[in-house]
Design a protein around this motif. Sequence first.
Motif, PDB file in Angstrom:
ATOM      1  N   PHE A 144       0.430  -1.578   0.028  1.00 20.19           N
ATOM      2  CA  PHE A 144      -0.186   0.301  -0.374  1.00 20.19           C
ATOM      3  C   PHE A 144       0.910   1.086  -0.081  1.00 20.19           C
ATOM      4  CE2 PHE A 144      -2.616  -3.367   1.645  1.00 20.19           C
ATOM      5  CZ  PHE A 144      -3.926  -3.152   1.482  1.00 20.19           C
ATOM      6  N   ALA A 145       2.178   1.435  -0.312  1.00 17.97           N
ATOM      7  CA  ALA A 145       2.539   2.154  -0.457  1.00 17.97           C
ATOM      8  C   ALA A 145       2.529   3.233  -1.625  1.00 17.97           C
ATOM      9  CB  ALA A 145       4.285   1.891  -0.791  1.00 17.97           C
ATOM     10  N   GLY A 146       2.641   4.496  -1.048  1.00 16.46           N
ATOM     11  CA  GLY A 146       1.954   5.268  -1.320  1.00 16.46           C
ATOM     12  C   GLY A 146       0.303   6.091  -1.920  1.00 16.46           C
ATOM     13  N   ASP A 147      -0.610   4.518  -1.963  1.00 17.65           N
ATOM     14  CA  ASP A 147      -1.951   4.899  -1.923  1.00 17.65           C
ATOM     15  C   ASP A 147      -2.448   6.178  -0.965  1.00 17.65           C
ATOM     16  OD1 ASP A 147      -1.971   2.787  -2.986  1.00 17.65           O
ATOM     17  OD2 ASP A 147      -2.539   1.307  -2.471  1.00 17.65           O
ATOM     18  N   THR A 148      -3.356   6.451  -2.083  1.00 16.87           N
ATOM     19  CA  THR A 148      -4.198   7.555  -1.062  1.00 16.87           C
ATOM     20  C   THR A 148      -5.190   7.332  -1.377  1.00 16.87           C
ATOM     21  OG1 THR A 148      -5.087   8.517  -3.808  1.00 16.87           O
ATOM     22  CG2 THR A 148      -2.835   9.241  -2.603  1.00 16.87           C
ATOM     23  N   GLY A 149      -6.004   6.158  -0.364  1.00 13.32           N
ATOM     24  CA  GLY A 149      -7.358   4.947  -0.685  1.00 13.32           C
ATOM     25  C   GLY A 149      -7.815   3.480  -0.101  1.00 13.32           C
ATOM     26  N   PRO A 150      -8.486   3.292  -0.102  1.00 15.79           N
ATOM     27  CA  PRO A 150      -8.372   1.309   1.171  1.00 15.79           C
ATOM     28  C   PRO A 150      -8.636   0.639  -0.504  1.00 15.79           C
ATOM     29  CG  PRO A 150     -10.820   2.737   0.757  1.00 15.79           C
ATOM     30  CD  PRO A 150      -9.782   3.857  -0.072  1.00 15.79           C
ATOM     31  N   GLY A 151      -8.040  -0.156   0.140  1.00 13.27           N
ATOM     32  CA  GLY A 151      -8.125  -1.538  -0.516  1.00 13.27           C
ATOM     33  C   GLY A 151      -9.142  -2.127  -0.605  1.00 13.27           C
TER      34      GLY A 151
ATOM     35  N   ILE B 263      -5.097   9.009   4.592  1.00 13.88           N
ATOM     36  CA  ILE B 263      -6.310   9.164   4.495  1.00 13.88           C
ATOM     37  C   ILE B 263      -6.753  10.799   4.338  1.00 13.88           C
ATOM     38  CG2 ILE B 263      -5.854   8.650   6.988  1.00 13.88           C
ATOM     39  CD1 ILE B 263      -8.010   6.696   6.730  1.00 13.88           C
ATOM     40  N   HIS B 264      -8.230  10.619   4.863  1.00  9.40           N
ATOM     41  CA  HIS B 264      -8.345  11.967   5.206  1.00  9.40           C
ATOM     42  C   HIS B 264      -7.278  13.284   4.473  1.00  9.40           C
ATOM     43  CE1 HIS B 264     -11.488   9.561   6.871  1.00  9.40           C
ATOM     44  NE2 HIS B 264     -10.908   9.212   8.069  1.00  9.40           N
ATOM     45  N   ASP B 265      -7.607  13.571   3.555  1.00  8.49           N
ATOM     46  CA  ASP B 265      -7.146  14.658   2.489  1.00  8.49           C
ATOM     47  C   ASP B 265      -5.485  15.498   3.320  1.00  8.49           C
ATOM     48  OD1 ASP B 265     -10.114  15.743   1.710  1.00  8.49           O
ATOM     49  OD2 ASP B 265     -10.036  15.972   3.928  1.00  8.49           O
ATOM     50  N   GLY B 266      -5.040  13.630   3.376  1.00  8.15           N
ATOM     51  CA  GLY B 266      -3.480  13.867   3.286  1.00  8.15           C
ATOM     52  C   GLY B 266      -2.664  13.384   4.500  1.00  8.15           C
ATOM     53  N   PHE B 267      -4.005  13.020   5.855  1.00 10.76           N
ATOM     54  CA  PHE B 267      -2.537  12.722   6.784  1.00 10.76           C
ATOM     55  C   PHE B 267      -2.144  11.222   6.547  1.00 10.76           C
ATOM     56  CE2 PHE B 267      -5.775  15.118   7.896  1.00 10.76           C
ATOM     57  CZ  PHE B 267      -5.414  15.831   8.735  1.00 10.76           C
ATOM     58  N   LEU B 268      -0.675  11.648   6.916  1.00  7.67           N
ATOM     59  CA  LEU B 268      -0.234  10.063   7.452  1.00  7.67           C
ATOM     60  C   LEU B 268      -0.618   9.119   8.062  1.00  7.67           C
ATOM     61  CD1 LEU B 268       3.312  11.681   7.296  1.00  7.67           C
ATOM     62  CD2 LEU B 268       2.538  10.402   4.302  1.00  7.67           C
TER      63      LEU B 268
END
Length: 231
Positions: A42-49, A127-132
């Motif tokens: 999931f490295a670099g992802d911005t959404g759920p799998g 997640i949530h607008d860019g939070f790591l």
Amino acid sequence: MFSAGNPRAVQARAAVLPALAPTLRFSAAIGALLLVVPALVFAGDTGPGRIDRWVQHLVDGSAAGGWDLAHRVDWLGEPVGRTVMVLAVAALCLVAKRPALAATAMVGIGAISVLTTVLKPIVDRRIHDGFLSYPSGHAAVVTAAAMVVGLLLADLLHAGAVTGTAIVLATVVLGGGLTVWAQIALTAHYPTDALGGFGCALLVIPLTAAAIDHLVRLRTVRPTRNGGTPA
């Protein structure tokens, strides 16, 4: 070569019962897999799998009426709650005259806090607008505290390998599982973020305990010139 000396004196001060050493080695191996594999996937992802969406759906269906509990558990991972939790667990260990285990709690959970913070920008999952988000520090520290409590209970009960493993497993599943559920229920993390935090605890606490026990042995059993041990 060191002489045998009084092994019971050494074992009484150890963080981990010798019978549980294989269990913690297995825990560290499983923890490494749970931490590393999702990080790579999931490295670099911005959404759920796909797995995240499926687990989130299951938790959403079970979380009705559990918001207060989820928030209370979540507080244990916050800076103030984390500090209170670590000091409380360390104090229990000291009252039980297990200073090495108290040190394991403080050093191990401190190391976990640093590790999860460092890994977040490296994995760069958001997640949530860019939070790591990866791995979940909340899930990691609460699971770690639960594991230390399990090790303490096993020691106090003089448990063997099977019973001791069952005790540690029960505390980890209860404490770690509850905080993983809370993070998912509050949508603070993706489910795989929480899994990575869970794995981080399974990895770091055994390594910390092993390192502290090694130091305990070095300080307790000292060689003399003739190869014996001091009185």
